[in-house]
Design an enzyme around this catalytic site. Structure first.
Site, short mmCIF file in Angstrom:
data_model
loop_
_atom_site.label_atom_id
_atom_site.label_comp_id
_atom_site.label_asym_id
_atom_site.label_seq_id
_atom_site.Cartn_x
_atom_site.Cartn_y
_atom_site.Cartn_z
N LYS A 145 0.82 -1.22 0.00
CA LYS A 145 0.00 0.00 0.00
C LYS A 145 0.85 1.26 0.00
O LYS A 145 0.40 2.31 -0.45
CB LYS A 145 -0.96 -0.03 1.18
CG LYS A 145 -1.96 -1.15 1.00
CD LYS A 145 -3.16 -1.04 1.90
CE LYS A 145 -4.22 -2.06 1.52
NZ LYS A 145 -3.78 -3.47 1.74
C1 LIG Z 1 -4.32 -4.53 1.00
C2 LIG Z 1 -3.49 -5.76 0.86
C3 LIG Z 1 -3.81 -6.75 -0.09
C4 LIG Z 1 -5.04 -6.69 -0.98
O1 LIG Z 1 -4.95 -5.66 -1.92
P1 LIG Z 1 -6.27 -5.17 -2.71
O2 LIG Z 1 -5.85 -4.01 -3.50
O3 LIG Z 1 -7.26 -4.82 -1.63
O4 LIG Z 1 -6.72 -6.31 -3.51
C5 LIG Z 1 -2.96 -7.84 -0.22
N1 LIG Z 1 -1.88 -7.98 0.57
C6 LIG Z 1 -1.55 -7.05 1.50
C7 LIG Z 1 -0.36 -7.28 2.35
C8 LIG Z 1 -2.33 -5.90 1.68
O5 LIG Z 1 -1.99 -4.99 2.60
#
Ligand SMILES: *Cc1c(COP(=O)(O)O)cnc(C)c1O
Length: 476
Positions: free
Chosen positions: A121
């Site tokens: 993120k």
């Molecule tokens: C948020 C997140 C995901 C999922 O990502 P999306 O964009 O919601 O599909 C997968 N792995 C981690 C570690 C995350 O923080």
């Protein structure tokens, strides 16, 4: 030079067709559209093969500039965009930003966790915090960002917004229900514009309270509420970059590349779809779910059906609905907002909607999906550690597992997106592999730093008065 010179002024439309058409900077600040839809570009800029080929020689930040430039229109100057990108990715601890490591034959791991909070993120959020600040400073405005987190999003948002004069940020987490590392990453930040709220309740209570605050129009206007959640278009845009970056290093666009993506809100994998629409030669987008498998069931049956959420060892994918999926539906139905509005209204009322056979056929050309239980996830962590000496966090392990289960063509390079550093989920990783992953240097000392947070009962009025009282702290 941007990749595509003919698109100079892209605007943004809502997936439900009834909200005002906006410029990039307005879509950025508004997050959700006023008709309840999500903003998308009014068309997809497409890049020339030669220009995609040329990305092979470029750094991550140069790639980011070329991929994102057509989307930012006249809102942001070239100089400013370049500077914001350089600045955002200087916070990463690997010079490649998103380094690729080979696992098996024609199988690669793309590490997206080298940012400040160790999860993918950061890739979008570090850019988002800076571009928010830039747009708000130009307008002489301030916003109050309110968000709920079950772990990763909160710390990534806090890191992106800390110390910025234009932003006051309030993050709600369920008291005692996030991991120690996740809590400490949020509560040890001591900038005056960062406020952590530990709510006596569950993650759903936190999320419902945030939604209710956005629905309280007078509160929303008084505080100038804004959101940096995963439906913000700029997050999708910033995530498309690494699909280009990876493909360009593996012989794309002359050779196709496939990606395996551990998925929750469908944000990350939708960014891959966007890259394909922009002209990137992608053979497969393979989705990995945990036991909260609404998406995998959808790809099996054509019906999107809400069920309850159960906790897993990959908590960032413990979701009930994949909110970004609406953007894909909009494309599937020829960008007819009225159809999407009806489907989403149905979903709200009945907890389900279905997609027709032609649409499913379209989808299956690019997408496939598979779910993995916690046991299967642990087995994959162990298997990759034994086979390649590499520790995966549970989310990344689901990506690798999905890729291995679903790839059609072993000659096509497969890139599995690694979305978190294993040290973010040390218990699960140790249980699976016998190895305790170490926190990287930049987070050593995390457990010794003082924490800042305020505990609240699940009572919106109290939280609202706290926000009103504190949101002007850094105003002057
Ligand atoms: C948020 C997140 C995901 C999922 O990502 P999306 O964009 O919601 O599909 C997968 N792995 C981690 C570690 C995350 O923080």
């Amino acid at each position: 030079m941007p990749l595509e010179r003919s698109v100079i002024h892209l605007k943004y439309v809502s997936t439900r067709g009834q909200a005002p058409i906006l410029e990039f900077d307005e879509a950025l600040l508004s997050g959700l559209a006023r008709d309840g839809g999500l903003y998308v570009p009014e068309n997809w800029p497409t890049f020339r093969i030669d220009d995609i080929r040329a990305l092979n020689a470029l750094s991550y930040t140069e790639t980011a500039f070329r991929v994102m430039r057509p989307f930012t229109g006249e809102s942001i100057s070239d100089d400013d965009l370049g500077r914001l990108i350089e600045d955002a990715y200087a916070s990463f601890d690997d010079p490649d930003v998103a380094p690729m490591k080979q696992l098996g034959d024609n199988e690669w791991l793309m590490e997206l966790f080298h940012g400040p909070t160790l999860a993918f993120k950061d890739v979008a959020m570090q850019f988002l915090g800076r571009i928010f600040d830039h747009v708000l400073s130009k307008r002489g405005k301030r916003v109050t960002i309110v968000g709920a987190t079950s772990g990763d999003t909160g710390s990534a948002a806090i890191e992106a917004c800390r110390g910025r004069d234009t932003i006051e940020i309030f993050i709600l987490h369920p008291e005692g229900r996030v991991s120690d590392v996740q809590r400490l990453q949020m509560t040890t930040v001591d900038d005056a514009n960062v406020h952590n709220i530990a709510l006596k309740g569950t993650f759903d209570d936190c999320q419902n309270m945030v939604k209710a605050m956005f629905n309280d129009a007078s509160f929303r206007d008084r505080c100038n509420l804004s959101a940096v959640n995963s439906i913000n278009w700029a997050r999708v845009m910033a995530q498309s970059v690494y699909y280009f970056y990876a493909a360009a290093r593996l012989g794309g666009p002359d050779k196709p590349v496939s990606f395996a993506v551990p998925t929750g809100n469908f944000g990350n994998v939708f960014a891959g779809y966007g890259a394909a629409r922009m002209g990137l030669n992608i053979e497969q987008l393979i989705i990995g779910s945990n036991s909260n498998d609404i998406l995998t069931r959808f790809f099996e049956t054509g019906a999107m059906k809400m069920t309850g959420v159960s906790p897993t060892i990959s908590p960032s994918m413990d979701i009930q609905i994949s909110s970004n999926f609406e953007r894909l539906l909009f494309e599937l139905y020829g960008r007819q907002g009225n159809i999407i509005k009806t489907m989403m209204d149905d979903f709200n009322d009945t907890g389900s909607f279905s997609v027709g056979p032609e649409q499913m056929e379209q989808l299956h050309k690019l997408f496939s999906a598979q779910r993995f239980s916690d046991d299967e996830t642990r087995q994959m962590i162990a298997q990759v550690f034994t086979g390649h000496g590499k520790l995966l966090d549970p989310h990344s392990a689901i990506g690798v597992a999905a890729g291995r289960a679903r790839r059609n063509n072993p000659k096509t390079p497969l890139v599995a997106l690694a979305t978190a550093h294993p040290a973010k989920f040390p218990e699960a990783v140790e249980q699976a592999s016998g190895q305790r992953p170490q926190l990287p240097e930049k987070l050593s000392g995390l457990f010794d730093r003082p924490e800042h947070f305020t505990v609240f009962e699940n009572d919106m009025a109290q939280v609202q008065s706290f926000i009103e009282a504190h949101r002007t702290d850094g105003a002057n």
